[in-house]
Design a protein around this motif. Structure first.
Motif, PDB file in Angstrom:
ATOM      1  N   UNK C 249      35.404 -54.476  32.964  1.00 56.33           N
ATOM      2  CA  UNK C 249      36.714 -55.062  33.255  1.00 56.33           C
ATOM      3  C   UNK C 249      37.217 -55.845  32.042  1.00 56.33           C
ATOM      4  N   UNK C 264      42.411 -51.520  38.444  1.00 57.78           N
ATOM      5  CA  UNK C 264      41.001 -51.547  38.810  1.00 57.78           C
ATOM      6  C   UNK C 264      40.715 -50.523  39.901  1.00 57.78           C
ATOM      7  N   UNK C 267      34.332 -50.751  42.318  1.00 61.22           N
ATOM      8  CA  UNK C 267      33.888 -51.662  43.372  1.00 61.22           C
ATOM      9  C   UNK C 267      33.028 -52.738  42.707  1.00 61.22           C
ATOM     10  N   UNK C 268      33.470 -53.985  42.810  1.00 58.26           N
ATOM     11  CA  UNK C 268      32.798 -55.067  42.098  1.00 58.26           C
ATOM     12  C   UNK C 268      31.943 -55.915  43.028  1.00 58.26           C
ATOM     13  N   UNK C 269      30.786 -56.310  42.536  1.00 59.10           N
ATOM     14  CA  UNK C 269      29.894 -57.150  43.318  1.00 59.10           C
ATOM     15  C   UNK C 269      29.937 -58.603  42.902  1.00 59.10           C
ATOM     16  N   UNK C 270      30.430 -58.856  41.690  1.00 60.86           N
ATOM     17  CA  UNK C 270      30.520 -60.232  41.206  1.00 60.86           C
ATOM     18  C   UNK C 270      31.867 -60.438  40.522  1.00 60.86           C
ATOM     19  N   UNK C 271      32.186 -61.694  40.292  1.00 60.33           N
ATOM     20  CA  UNK C 271      33.457 -62.033  39.639  1.00 60.33           C
ATOM     21  C   UNK C 271      33.446 -61.606  38.176  1.00 60.33           C
ATOM     22  N   UNK C 272      34.616 -61.558  37.583  1.00 63.98           N
ATOM     23  CA  UNK C 272      34.741 -61.260  36.154  1.00 63.98           C
ATOM     24  C   UNK C 272      35.559 -62.357  35.485  1.00 63.98           C
ATOM     25  N   UNK C 273      35.421 -62.466  34.173  1.00 67.41           N
ATOM     26  CA  UNK C 273      36.242 -63.429  33.432  1.00 67.41           C
ATOM     27  C   UNK C 273      37.631 -62.857  33.213  1.00 67.41           C
ATOM     28  N   UNK C 274      38.638 -63.649  33.542  1.00 63.82           N
ATOM     29  CA  UNK C 274      40.011 -63.241  33.243  1.00 63.82           C
ATOM     30  C   UNK C 274      40.494 -64.121  32.091  1.00 63.82           C
ATOM     31  N   UNK C 288      44.516 -54.212  41.980  1.00 62.69           N
ATOM     32  CA  UNK C 288      43.316 -53.789  42.702  1.00 62.69           C
ATOM     33  C   UNK C 288      43.780 -52.987  43.913  1.00 62.69           C
TER      34      UNK C 288
ATOM     35  N   UNK D 272      39.882 -67.928  33.340  1.00 58.07           N
ATOM     36  CA  UNK D 272      39.700 -68.263  34.757  1.00 58.07           C
ATOM     37  C   UNK D 272      38.785 -67.224  35.399  1.00 58.07           C
ATOM     38  N   UNK D 274      38.042 -64.409  37.924  1.00 58.84           N
ATOM     39  CA  UNK D 274      38.752 -63.436  38.756  1.00 58.84           C
ATOM     40  C   UNK D 274      37.749 -62.894  39.772  1.00 58.84           C
ATOM     41  N   UNK D 277      34.945 -59.489  43.306  1.00 62.50           N
ATOM     42  CA  UNK D 277      34.033 -59.125  44.401  1.00 62.50           C
ATOM     43  C   UNK D 277      34.727 -59.256  45.746  1.00 62.50           C
TER      44      UNK D 277
END
Lengths: 345, 345, 345, 345
Positions: C249, C264, C267-274, C288, D272, D274, D277
């Motif tokens: 991402x 996107x 399928x995400x399991x954890x957060x990402x940095x934006x 999304x 921030x 995102x 998940x």
């Protein structure tokens, strides 16, 4: 320099004219390398375009090399290879800022109409920074000439306004150069069917090689039935009028499916019947448009990426010395099978 | 039960009819609490709507209480207070899935037309789950009746199709109930001006109180000039036709600015002239639409939030026993100044 | 009947189960003809999908023949050949009416998750009228299986949300089955370039044959530089994330051009940095989406018109008896080079 | 002339500077009549904007009178009353032609940043024809100052990007000047609710008078719950971030309904989280944008038509001589309750 001059209805000649000069700081003088003839030029010669006065050098399409620039031109320099847009755009007025360059208050379609045009060795281009486009290195110059007018016209007025979609059924009424340019650019959106309708079997045969999924000769008077058969009885999602007479516009009204769009590309000289007694409840959209050439950068990218080959529209080639012959051939397209005639200076 | 029955051109009567029964598992029977009369009902009575056979109970607007439901109805229960949509929608066919409920293959505008309608004590609603809307608790029932047809018609066919924008200039031709409903909902988008055009000074006066920024009586024959004066000579960005005759449609063609949209709301009986000889180059859009009522949930939210007061359209009130009087008043709107007449059972 | 059953994290078995029965009037029982395995099934088997309880028959893709219908089913009949959508849609709730079937209040992605799925000889399909699609006569059944999930997912979440345009530069991060489905459907819009990015050279080689204009193995850590080189230093107009981990991402954030869109699909399991400290001023859009399958009718038309050949995604074939082998092959795609494995009953 | 000069982090002074001169043919020199201070000016003074070098005259908002024009300026003449856009736009580059003036290759936000700004008696405006707007005769000059930056920022980055719709639920996080400008312009679209969220009760009280339907002080830590209560448990259709810190952005993620849009307006200094998940399946859109001021003509029309009263944002007034006091008041907004401070030369 040599130039093709309109001398009043029915009269034209290849004359010697002075090379144009910079008049305004935003002008460029372009040495024309290749140009072509448009159906609109034939309209002018019939006397149908009152804004075009006798004495005018015709032509609004072409590619060339920048020869001189005014003091205010910043995007181009002498020696640059450029595409000339048929629409002059100041980039400043309300219409230009909205992307409606066709209605630029000091531009629009003026080239070869209200000011001298491109069927000459040199042409003065007003608002040069926003009316010329750089030709990508390696690009085919012949293909580029098709981007002055015919491709953006088919694409903007027909395909974009007609909201052509993947899987949709599209009909294009008129398989002349503009209809074929519409056919080429409609394929950007993977419609399920593109049905070409015309009276000329040769043009329909060409349309087949350009990607039409079906063709209908409307001379038999069964076009509506044939379209319905091809579309499970429903009509087309998009009907594109590329002729410019009432009968073909009404044909579009007859073949449009509920929820569909009729995109008018043709230049009309008289009114047409709008059958609101049938259409008021059919959730249709009708659009008209004079090409804005706002899609020229997008089209340049598709040509550069080989997504389209506009050169296929060129059937004949002439030098500027023989431009009268080119008019002869282009003016008798039914017998000469001419689509676009390329004129090289 | 009592019901207003169409008995062929020019004939109607208040009759005693059996209470309708569930015919299909997706039906609901609704006890009508309030209904109203639409201009279309007058068209039927003139014999202009061939799909409507003599013997039909008229009416396609109203609110009520669910009385019985078929085995397949899941969204409503007896006792629920409901808004009846003028459009029946199965929710399953291709058109419904695209949001074009007006063209539902087993629905559309059938109520009070192809099947018995709402001007009665009870009505059978097919496809109940997708043709009724729950009335929010505390909502004004009178206001809700305006959401059956007239508000979504003005909003969808006029305002949404017309792409009304903040700061834009809008003209609405026709200040009858539909034109006024369009005027009310156009204000959702904060246009700079809404110019109402009609032949009836009373309706124009009402339009002023409903938020019109200017009014023009087109009887003087100077409507085009007046619109141009109000718009710096440019014409309007959106022209909404809410009458349904050729002259008013052509008026819209005369006042539309380049790049503008003509949104047809009116029901037309004959064709109109489309002046393509002027409009082909004006980058305009023309839309037609039979209301889909796809915006009903949005409109319910705006009413609930007091962003609009549709009750203002109601000028007269009757009981069902006096519905013939109601027709008389509604049918002579010029003298009675009727807009919408509310009928309570 | 035979059925592949999830028995808790890490456990699955081919079991004998009773044939499902109609539970609700809107149900259909479909005899499964072909099904397949989705990456999501592997997620379930890892225990990552808490809504899926042990004992569940897996699978949400497939084609089959209608065996029985409930009393409320009107669009299908026993014997009809049908495509099973991975998303169940009631057609009535607020989300369904807005085209957001993924959030249907009584449906969404429930098949092979909250209710028994398609990896069996028979499956019960709730809301059958709006969750099945008729298979056009003559259509290739193998191709149809790809339309249950993977094609609409790539098309809706990636291509439509990513606003892929003619002439645009597109990057797809992830060349697994979903990324490749996105690649196939992105070509509906004639983008200038589609750059595929992955760690697996085999998948990148496949991507080339599927129409990728360039491929980048991101293992070298130079993906950002390579994308910039391919796009005149500007980045891509559309970046599609089809992996589902933070690093990919963020890669999309690194390669997006000003004004571009990150769509996107993963399928995400954890957060990402934006990285808003860079992106706040870049006029970008991030989307999304859980697939709605609202585009299934459009995709069916493109397949019927031979605009796309989804069968190319199928690399292996098994019978239902050997579905455990199919899982083995699909679960070790790096070594088996599996894309989609087809399972025939 | 007098000018407010940035002298490095934490340092500013009112200095005497030479009147700016025409440098390029497309420049205009504008005599500043009114200007104001932006939150971004405070960021510069903290040293957070590396593109702004010491010695720079600050300010990017204001109205004035054209004093001199370069040879290439065609749209304005000395004596014209003009609105100065915070964004300089050449009108020629690829970004300007796409309406993304913020990314103009020779403009964008340069005023009071990379070139001297408006907090002075005179300012040089590059690309004058496409960076100034004529002030309609009779327009309130104070209101016009709000159109340089704050109104188009709230409208484009918040309202347009956030797709605010009639009947929708909207939350604006941050009730400072930008949040309030967003609140004013959001009302163009008649949303059902506009919920303002801030830590400052005074600003929330102001928001109420500006049209907020509800206010939430997020200091209590219950903002998410309160938003859910106000929206039937669903969250908002549009969440607008107008603060610029991670916590408020994450708050937007917490309150957005499925299918909703988070429109970022705030200037962020750090990344921030995102929460993909949770959000990957929620069909949401996130947008970022540096204001393009492409909506300035539309906003001018709404002000002219009295659809909005931007003057309400002005709380304090100073002369240029006292601009240091103005900075003091604006920099301590919590105690002074300042929104916008107007500075007259």
């Amino acid at each position: 320099m040599k130039a093709l001059v309109y001398n009043g209805p029915g009269k034209k000649s290849l004359e010697d004219r002075p090379i144009p000069q910079i008049k305004s700081a935003t002008d460029a003088i372009v040495k024309v390398v290749k140009t072509t003839i448009c159906g609109t030029d034939l309209h002018i010669l019939k006397g149908d375009v009152p804004t075009c006065a006798p004495g005018r050098i015709l032509g609004h399409e072409g590619v060339g090399v920048v020869d001189k620039i005014g003091a205010g031109v910043t995007q181009f320099h002498p020696g640059d290879s450029v595409l000339i847009s048929c629409i002059s755009s100041c980039g400043k007025c309300e219409y230009c800022r909205r992307g409606m360059y066709s209605h630029c208050t000091t531009g629009g379609w003026i080239l070869g109409n209200e000011i001298d045009g491109t069927q000459a060795e040199y042409v003065r281009i007003p608002h040069a920074d926003t009316s010329l486009y750089p030709i990508p290195s390696g690009a085919d110059q012949d293909a580029m000439v098709m981007l002055s007018d015919i491709l953006p016209t088919g694409f903007e007025c027909g395909v974009l306004n007609g909201k052509v979609q993947p899987g949709a059924n599209v009909a294009i009424v008129g398989a002349g150069p503009i209809g074929l340019a519409t056919l080429l650019t409609a394929q950007f959106y993977a419609p399920a069917q593109i049905i070409m309708i015309d009276l000329d079997d040769n043009r329909l045969a060409v349309a087949k090689t350009f990607g039409a999924s079906a063709t209908i000769n409307s001379g038999a008077g069964t076009a509506v039935e044939q379209v319905r058969q091809l579309t499970d009885g429903r009509g087309v999602d998009t009907a594109i009028e590329a002729v410019g007479v009432p009968a073909t516009f009404v044909l579009c009204e007859d073949i449009i499916a509920p929820g569909g769009t009729i995109a008018n590309v043709g230049v009309h000289g008289v009114k047409a019947d709008l059958h609101l007694e049938r259409l008021w409840s059919q959730n249709i959209t009708i659009t008209t448009r004079l090409v804005d050439t706002v899609s020229t950068p997008m089209l340049l990218k598709t040509v550069r990426a080989n997504k389209i080959d506009p050169k296929r529209l060129i059937t004949h080639r002439f030098t500027l010395d023989h431009i009268l012959d080119a008019y002869e051939v282009f003016g008798h397209a039914a017998s000469t099978k001419a689509l676009k005639v390329l004129i090289e200076t």
